[in-house]
Enzyme design. Structure first.
Site, PDB file in Angstrom:
ATOM      1  N   GLU A  49      -3.270  -4.542  -3.014  1.00  0.00           N
ATOM      2  CA  GLU A  49      -2.063  -5.350  -3.194  1.00  0.00           C
ATOM      3  C   GLU A  49      -1.333  -5.400  -1.871  1.00  0.00           C
ATOM      4  O   GLU A  49      -1.034  -4.362  -1.283  1.00  0.00           O
ATOM      5  CB  GLU A  49      -1.120  -4.701  -4.209  1.00  0.00           C
ATOM      6  CG  GLU A  49      -1.593  -4.716  -5.632  1.00  0.00           C
ATOM      7  CD  GLU A  49      -0.595  -3.983  -6.540  1.00  0.00           C
ATOM      8  OE1 GLU A  49       0.598  -3.915  -6.191  1.00  0.00           O
ATOM      9  OE2 GLU A  49      -1.026  -3.465  -7.568  1.00  0.00           O
ATOM     10  N   ASP A  60      11.770  -2.756  -7.029  1.00  0.00           N
ATOM     11  CA  ASP A  60      11.230  -1.695  -6.185  1.00  0.00           C
ATOM     12  C   ASP A  60      12.232  -0.580  -5.926  1.00  0.00           C
ATOM     13  O   ASP A  60      13.429  -0.817  -5.819  1.00  0.00           O
ATOM     14  CB  ASP A  60      10.774  -2.281  -4.846  1.00  0.00           C
ATOM     15  CG  ASP A  60       9.479  -3.058  -5.004  1.00  0.00           C
ATOM     16  OD1 ASP A  60       8.498  -2.455  -5.461  1.00  0.00           O
ATOM     17  OD2 ASP A  60       9.459  -4.262  -4.698  1.00  0.00           O
TER      18      ASP A  60
END
Lengths: 264, 395
Positions: A49, A60
């Protein structure tokens, strides 16, 4: 049309192996290092990724926020990430590459143009954490022309009755968030997580991967007989940072994890 | 696509999968609550007895005479805590209690919504955490102290630009982890569905009262209603009951900072383009890579790079006009209102006043406008005095 993620998942299944997936922010500390870190994992890591930096990464935790912020300051962008993938493919990299990114980066580029560029550059999959199932129609319509780039579905422990709906037409693999909230939290797995993973597995026609809070293959021992692979993001970024983003470190880590995960 | 989450092509629910069931629960609880006479009676009880509503609709006599049209001020500055923010906080906190939540979180820029949230939390004995950018914590020390006195925990957010958008990011992250016992009170007309709808519902009291009050005095509808707009909560509240009255012109006043042709403004309608931030699709200030740009305004409450989705829709359909006012124009209007009517407005509200004076010049003496005076200027005295010291007004 063939898709590298789907092909890799089929190959792992045939070999009865588990998948190992890493996440690295594109352009941290620069695109040249990112290229070396990707290349070093060829033949070891099953999917990589690439995090496309965004100014407001609400899904995040602090480590990836900081990585994203530094990458932007260093000049990283979606355009440069496309150039990175194009160069990796030109250099013979065959492993599946996924963009993990926020939806505004896609709409700002233009959905149609973005999908075309993904197809052309060799981006095999997309993970868009702020694009839940109900909002995927526009992107799916653009992706539908072929399977060169696929949208990976995310599910969470609180998805519950939404899981069958999300998985019905899911492609590639399912990304199971192992805990509530954002990336990079401590490994805190309990019985409910096992029940949740089992439920996802029962409803899924495709491999089930677990992410969030994993450091070593041992972390997934309790659910090794349920899931089909593990995703390491925050820990991988910390590791790379501690080792000056040396490609050799990425290679050693991937090699150990990949061999350990198949011994579980 | 969940069509009830949209205003035309704006709005939606762009959040992580882990919040989708939470939003669904809030949506259902909200729709039930606003149809429950007991809930609404409770909400209106607190608006009257605690906030001090209804607020006056004051005819600014000297300004009306000077500018040659009737200028009415909807006095949201007279609310408890000093601004319209408390209207929405009380609605959402009563909903949170009804849903069995024990904790609330909120984001704040200048601190007005944070103070309102901390106030509501004290009133209803709930645990409150307010997320505030590190920059804003330093700039708005007085409001930080008020929140802490009220028993709230203020978290200084250190990420990105250390301002309101980053505080909002952090509140969303915390919410995604804690939604089981925690209700996120969003202060502006932004966020994923049903938030923009909730904020409008709980701010609509502004226009409901104003419409009735104007009718009592003038026996008709106003010609123009106007409000300042950052995210758009006082503005959607001021518009709400007039949207379906086509004879009433609706005007939202954006912060143009140092000018819309500079890099330092907060005019997301004038200079932004559609994008996705904080859970919905709307106009956003963003660069060519789709990264969100920093907004600038002398008024911290308008210093936000986006705008609520219903405003984007009202803009595109032409039902409302959105116009920019610079820092300097707003400060001139602030002084004029202060000197001519004895009302020191918040710098946010002074943006609406500034455009009101421009607009008045096109209007006739028998016409009338209502300007939403969204907050009082007490919180801004430091900013005002620094500005005036630089400009020499009071010397």
């Amino acid at each position: 049309m063939a898709n590298r993620i789907i092909d890799r998942m089929d190959a792992l299944k045939a070999a009865n192996e588990k998948a190992f997936i890493t996440y690295i922010t594109a352009g941290l500390p620069d695109m040249e290092h990112t290229a070396q870190i990707v290349k070093a994992q060829e033949g070891l890591t099953d999917v990589i990724e690439l995090g496309i930096p965004f100014s407001d990464p609400t899904a995040d935790g602090p480590v990836i926020q900081q990585a994203s912020y530094e990458a932007i300051l260093g000049g990283a962008s979606l355009k440069k990430s496309f150039a990175l993938v194009e160069k990796l493919r030109a250099d013979g990299v065959k492993m599946p590459l996924v963009f993990m990114m926020y939806y505004n980066t896609i709409t700002s580029y233009g959905i149609e143009a973005f999908v075309k560029e993904c197809n052309r550059a060799g981006v095999d999959g997309l993970i868009v954490p702020d694009l839940p199932f109900e909002e995927q129609e526009d992107l799916n319509n653009a992706l539908a022309a072929n399977d060169a780039t696929i949208l990976i579905q995310l599910v969470s422990p609180v998805s519950k009755d939404r899981i069958p709906m999300i998985l019905e037409n899911a492609k590639g693999f399912v990304y199971c968030v192992s805990s509530m909230g954002v990336t990079g939290q401590a490994a805190d797995f309990h019985k409910e997580v096992l029940n949740y993973l089992s439920y996802v597995k029962e409803n899924s026609k495709i491999p089930v991967m677990m992410g969030f809070g994993i450091r070593t293959a041992k972390d997934i021992e309790p659910m090794a007989n349920i899931i089909d692979g593990a995703i390491v993001g925050t820990h991988f970024i910390n590791l790379m940072r501690e080792n000056d983003f040396k490609a050799e470190t990425a290679k050693e880590y991937a090699s150990t994890f990949k061999s350990d995960i198949n011994k579980l | 696509m969940n069509s009830k989450a949209y205003y035309g092509e704006y709005g939606g629910q762009y959040v992580s999968e882990s919040l989708m069931n939470t939003l669904d629960e809030i949506d259902k609880a909200f729709e039930e609550a606003i149809r429950d006479p007991e809930f609404m009676a409770q909400y209106h009880y607190y608006l009257k007895q605690y906030v001090g509503r209804e607020t006056p609709l004051y005819l600014a006599e000297r300004l009306s005479e000077k500018y040659g049209t009737k200028i009415y001020l909807k006095r949201e500055d007279l609310n408890h805590t000093g601004a319209h923010k408390i209207n929405n906080v009380l609605g959402q906190i009563l909903l949170a209690k009804r849903m069995g939540k024990t904790k609330i979180i909120a984001e704040t820029g200048a601190g007005q919504h944070g103070v309102a949230a901390a106030t509501g939390a004290a009133l209803f004995n709930m645990e409150c955490t307010v997320y505030m950018g590190k920059e804003d914590v330093a700039r708005q020390a007085l409001n930080v102290m008020r929140m802490e006195m009220l028993g709230a925990k203020v978290v200084a957010v250190e990420s990105g630009s250390n301002t309101l958008k980053d505080a909002t990011n952090e509140a969303i992250r915390t919410w995604a982890k804690t939604a089981e016992d925690t209700f996120y009170i969003i202060g502006s007309a932004v966020g994923p569905h049903p938030y923009p709808k909730m904020v409008k519902e709980f701010q609509a009291v502004i226009s409901r009262e104003a419409k009735k009050q104007h009718f009592e005095v003038e026996g008709r509808l106003p010609d123009v209603v106007m409000a300042c707009i950052g995210g758009g909560s006082n503005c959607i509240g001021m518009f709400a009951d007039f949207i379906d009255e086509p004879s009433v012109q609706l005007i939202g006043v954006e912060a143009a900072g140092k000018g819309v042709d500079t890099d330092e403004h907060a005019a997301s309608m004038a200079k932004g383009r559609p994008g996705v931030l904080h859970g919905s699709r709307s106009y956003l200030l963003q660069d060519e890579d789709g990264n969100i740009q920093l907004a600038h305004s002398i008024s911290a409450g308008l210093d936000y790079p986006g705008v609520g989705p219903e405003h984007a829709y009202l803009h595109d359909t032409g039902r409302a006009q959105y116009v920019p006012i610079t820092d300097v124009e707003a400060m001139d209007a602030l002084m004029e209102l202060t000197r001519m009517e004895g009302i020191i407005p918040a710098i946010e509200s002074a943006h609406a006043m500034a455009y009101a004076f421009k607009k008045a010049k096109e209007m006739t003496p028998d016409q009338s406008m209502i300007v939403c005076l969204s907050g009082r200027g007490d919180k801004d005295v430091n900013t005002i005095s620094n500005y005036l010291a630089g400009k020499g007004y009071l010397n």
